[in-house]
Design a protein around this motif. Structure first.
Motif, PDB file in Angstrom:
ATOM      1  N   ALA A 114      32.359   6.936 -68.209  1.00 34.06           N
ATOM      2  CA  ALA A 114      33.241   8.086 -68.449  1.00 34.06           C
ATOM      3  C   ALA A 114      32.868   9.250 -67.542  1.00 34.06           C
ATOM      4  O   ALA A 114      33.748  10.026 -67.131  1.00 34.06           O
ATOM      5  N   HIS A 115      31.590   9.376 -67.213  1.00 36.96           N
ATOM      6  CA  HIS A 115      31.132  10.460 -66.334  1.00 36.96           C
ATOM      7  C   HIS A 115      31.829  10.365 -64.981  1.00 36.96           C
ATOM      8  O   HIS A 115      32.321  11.372 -64.445  1.00 36.96           O
ATOM      9  N   HIS A 168      34.743   8.813 -64.287  1.00 40.70           N
ATOM     10  CA  HIS A 168      36.180   9.072 -64.423  1.00 40.70           C
ATOM     11  C   HIS A 168      36.456  10.561 -64.622  1.00 40.70           C
ATOM     12  O   HIS A 168      37.417  11.100 -64.067  1.00 40.70           O
ATOM     13  N   ASP A 169      35.610  11.227 -65.394  1.00 35.69           N
ATOM     14  CA  ASP A 169      35.810  12.660 -65.619  1.00 35.69           C
ATOM     15  C   ASP A 169      35.633  13.462 -64.335  1.00 35.69           C
ATOM     16  O   ASP A 169      36.447  14.343 -64.015  1.00 35.69           O
ATOM     17  N   VAL A 223      38.626  15.680 -62.318  1.00 35.14           N
ATOM     18  CA  VAL A 223      38.516  17.111 -62.047  1.00 35.14           C
ATOM     19  C   VAL A 223      38.557  17.374 -60.547  1.00 35.14           C
ATOM     20  O   VAL A 223      39.229  18.306 -60.079  1.00 35.14           O
ATOM     21  N   GLN A 236      44.838  23.321 -64.403  1.00 33.20           N
ATOM     22  CA  GLN A 236      43.515  22.756 -64.675  1.00 33.20           C
ATOM     23  C   GLN A 236      42.397  23.602 -64.118  1.00 33.20           C
ATOM     24  O   GLN A 236      41.369  23.796 -64.757  1.00 33.20           O
ATOM     25  N   ALA A 265      32.711  21.195 -67.416  1.00 40.22           N
ATOM     26  CA  ALA A 265      32.726  20.039 -66.532  1.00 40.22           C
ATOM     27  C   ALA A 265      33.308  20.375 -65.175  1.00 40.22           C
ATOM     28  O   ALA A 265      33.034  19.719 -64.191  1.00 40.22           O
ATOM     29  N   THR A 266      34.139  21.437 -65.125  1.00 36.28           N
ATOM     30  CA  THR A 266      34.809  21.781 -63.882  1.00 36.28           C
ATOM     31  C   THR A 266      33.933  22.608 -62.963  1.00 36.28           C
ATOM     32  O   THR A 266      33.862  22.372 -61.772  1.00 36.28           O
TER      33      THR A 266
END
Length: 438
Positions: A386-387, A389-390, A394, A412, A419-420
């Protein structure tokens, strides 16, 4: 201070030593004045380290030197010392550091009132030169723990988390002696580099029942810059060795977790979240390797270095691609900010545009070679990483908002979340990790 009249627990300090006799006396004397047992393990030094350790033993009967007959690395030296120890509590101290006077009594007093298996205390960074002084402030914040208590499974779940974790260095922690001896007995006789601390922390966390971090406890004196060359650039060969050892640590952790999941006979390490905990460590090790690559390998050598890294991390190309997307995210976000502030044509903005494109191209080449990454999932149908893909999502959003690709991603990037927008530059984190490994 506690008023308990119970006998004072015994404390052992283990000091791995190799070719650094100059600072060893200061280190040993600082702990011998406080501990019941000081074990100095000379890892087959080629200088007079063992002779110095013997002279210190003649000076103080609490000091016990041990010498390896061949150089085996820090993990093995620590293992030798820990398994030879007899203390109720065990601390590890690096050969060129020291403890503040009274540290051990303060630790014992605290743990008497706040019982725990792992007692995490803080660090005072003593910078030896101007370059070290520039890094000291960031390191002090990184190394001093957040006061809190953790129980059971949440210790391992917290330490390697993407956010809110705590550092995985073995020094500046006091461990219950039986716990640490059990942990090192489970460790293989092998050689790692900077990742041996992380590897052992994973095992210790798996065994521990409780963890406590002490507020305002900067009692471990970390001498930064003694013999270090700050900002030294890596070669491809050195990068290859580092990636090999980080990947090796990940393999060892996977093997340990698989053994536990298969029915280890010790109920203290039975848990149902081993895949997630291994994934946390995978991401931290990939981050460390790629930060070294990004910050210390010259740009003309990075393509060759990246191929070496991918060879060692062959089961986890998405973990390496994730870090490339992190660099894309950071540079694209910096470019977006410059555009919104009217600095889109500045040299700094041009640099960010070029770097975002360069790292994006590298990530896309990995994905082209591994098309399964887009579909890879765990047994529950969730993305296996998931890290990755996230970070990719972003980064792509920022690229769209800058106009580098496709249509704008919308809002966004208007109010970036944690995370961004990273909390600190990757370079500082890499420098800290590099210096801590020395």
């Amino acid at each position: 201070m506690s008023s308990s009249n119970s006998p004072r627990p015994s404390v052992s300090v283990v000091i791995p030593a190799y070719n650094n006799s100059r600072y060893l006396p200061q280190c040993v004397r600082s702990v011998a004045a406080q501990a019941d047992e000081v074990i100095v393990v000379d890892d087959c030094s080629t200088d007079n380290t063992f002779a110095v350790a013997q002279s210190l033993a003649a000076e103080n009967p609490r000091v016990h030197p041990i010498r390896h007959d061949r150089n085996r690395g820090t993990l093995a030296a620590r293992k030798t010392g820990v398994l030879a120890s007899v203390g109720d509590w065990v601390l590890l101290v690096d050969q060129d550091d020291e403890l503040e006077p009274g540290t051990i009594d303060r630790l014992l007093d605290y743990v008497r009132d706040h019982p725990a298996d792992i007692v995490h205390y803080g660090v005072r960074v003593d910078a030896a030169n101007e370059a070290a002084q520039q890094a000291a402030a960031g390191m002090t914040g990184f190394l001093n723990p957040t006061p809190r208590r953790l129980e059971g499974a949440e210790i391992l779940r917290t330490q390697f988390a993407q956010s809110g974790g705590f550092d995985w260095h073995i020094h500046h922690k006091m461990f219950r002696g039986d716990l640490l001896r059990r942990a090192y007995a489970l460790a293989p006789d092998t050689r790692l580099l900077l990742s041996d601390d992380l590897f052992m922390s994973f095992i210790v966390d798996s065994l521990a029942s409780s963890y406590v971090a002490i507020p305002e406890s900067s009692w471990y004196v970390y001498h930064l810059g003694r013999g270090d060359t700050f900002g030294a650039q890596l070669t491809v060969e050195a990068m290859d060795t580092m990636a090999d050892r980080d990947a090796k640590a990940l393999r060892l952790i996977r093997r340990f977790a698989e053994s536990c999941a298969a029915g280890h006979d010790d109920p203290a390490i039975a848990r149902d979240d081993w895949p997630a905990r291994v994934a946390d460590v995978r991401d931290r090790l990939a981050e460390h390797t790629m930060n070294e690559w990004h910050d210390n390998l010259p740009a003309p050598l990075q393509e060759a270095g990246l191929q070496r890294i991918l060879t060692h991390f062959s089961p986890d190309p998405d973990a390496i691609a994730a870090e490339l997307w992190r660099y894309v995210r950071d540079h694209a976000y910096a470019l977006l900010v410059a555009q919104r502030e009217g600095r889109g044509d500045s040299p700094a903005a041009a640099h960010d545009r070029t770097e975002a494109q360069r790292f994006r191209d590298m990530a896309l080449r990995i994905e082209a070679k591994h098309p399964e990454l887009a579909e890879r999932s765990d047994p529950a149908g969730r993305p296996a990483n998931a890290h990755y893909h996230d970070l990719r999502a972003v980064a792509m959003g920022h690229l769209k908002d800058t106009g580098m690709i496709g249509e704008p991603a919308g809002d966004q990037a208007t109010e970036p979340d944690q995370a961004t927008q990273p909390p600190q530059p990757s370079g500082l984190r890499a420098l800290i990790a590099r210096l801590l490994g020395r």
